[in-house]
Design a protein around this motif. Structure first.
Motif, PDB file in Angstrom:
ATOM      1  N   LYS A   3      22.829  14.339   7.547  1.00 15.46           N
ATOM      2  CA  LYS A   3      22.573  15.530   8.361  1.00 15.46           C
ATOM      3  C   LYS A   3      21.972  15.162   9.712  1.00 15.46           C
ATOM      4  N   LYS A   4      21.040  14.208   9.733  1.00 16.45           N
ATOM      5  CA  LYS A   4      20.408  13.805  10.989  1.00 16.45           C
ATOM      6  C   LYS A   4      21.441  13.254  11.968  1.00 16.45           C
ATOM      7  N   ASP A   5      22.365  12.443  11.468  1.00 19.69           N
ATOM      8  CA  ASP A   5      23.410  11.878  12.330  1.00 19.69           C
ATOM      9  C   ASP A   5      24.342  12.962  12.860  1.00 19.69           C
ATOM     10  N   LEU A   6      24.670  13.925  11.998  1.00 21.06           N
ATOM     11  CA  LEU A   6      25.533  15.025  12.414  1.00 21.06           C
ATOM     12  C   LEU A   6      24.859  15.847  13.509  1.00 21.06           C
ATOM     13  N   ILE A   7      23.581  16.144  13.326  1.00 19.21           N
ATOM     14  CA  ILE A   7      22.851  16.922  14.337  1.00 19.21           C
ATOM     15  C   ILE A   7      22.803  16.162  15.655  1.00 19.21           C
ATOM     16  N   GLU A   8      22.550  14.866  15.620  1.00 14.66           N
ATOM     17  CA  GLU A   8      22.518  14.061  16.845  1.00 14.66           C
ATOM     18  C   GLU A   8      23.870  14.082  17.549  1.00 14.66           C
ATOM     19  N   GLN A   9      24.951  13.975  16.785  1.00  9.21           N
ATOM     20  CA  GLN A   9      26.282  14.007  17.370  1.00  9.21           C
ATOM     21  C   GLN A   9      26.577  15.374  17.984  1.00  9.21           C
ATOM     22  N   LEU A  10      26.217  16.449  17.275  1.00  6.45           N
ATOM     23  CA  LEU A  10      26.444  17.791  17.798  1.00  6.45           C
ATOM     24  C   LEU A  10      25.640  18.044  19.067  1.00  6.45           C
ATOM     25  N   VAL A  11      24.384  17.611  19.085  1.00  2.00           N
ATOM     26  CA  VAL A  11      23.551  17.779  20.282  1.00  2.00           C
ATOM     27  C   VAL A  11      24.204  17.080  21.464  1.00  2.00           C
ATOM     28  N   THR A  34      19.054  26.885   7.517  1.00  2.10           N
ATOM     29  CA  THR A  34      18.205  25.717   7.725  1.00  2.10           C
ATOM     30  C   THR A  34      18.866  24.753   8.701  1.00  2.10           C
ATOM     31  N   PHE A  35      20.159  24.514   8.517  1.00  5.53           N
ATOM     32  CA  PHE A  35      20.888  23.630   9.421  1.00  5.53           C
ATOM     33  C   PHE A  35      20.873  24.185  10.845  1.00  5.53           C
ATOM     34  N   ALA A  36      21.102  25.489  10.992  1.00  6.69           N
ATOM     35  CA  ALA A  36      21.104  26.113  12.310  1.00  6.69           C
ATOM     36  C   ALA A  36      19.728  25.988  12.975  1.00  6.69           C
ATOM     37  N   GLN A  37      18.666  26.169  12.212  1.00  2.00           N
ATOM     38  CA  GLN A  37      17.316  26.030  12.759  1.00  2.00           C
ATOM     39  C   GLN A  37      17.042  24.589  13.201  1.00  2.00           C
TER      40      GLN A  37
END
Length: 44
Positions: A3-11, A34-37
């Motif tokens: 999840k952390k890697d996915l969030i970094e890629q999306l950002v 939770t993911f959206a937050q």
């Protein structure tokens, strides 16, 4: 993918303009909110 890697890629892709709109969907209790937050916090 973690999840952390996915969030970094999306950002990264949101900040460069490659992503303008993101839909988050899934069944109930799948941690969509939770993911959206977490994504929202990462974008600040």
């Amino acid at each position: 993918m973690k999840k952390k890697d996915l969030i970094e890629q999306l950002v990264s892709e949101i900040e460069t303009g490659r992503i303008r709109m993101l839909g988050i969907y899934g069944h109930g209790a799948s941690c969509k909110s939770t993911f959206a937050q977490e994504l929202h916090q990462a974008l600040k």
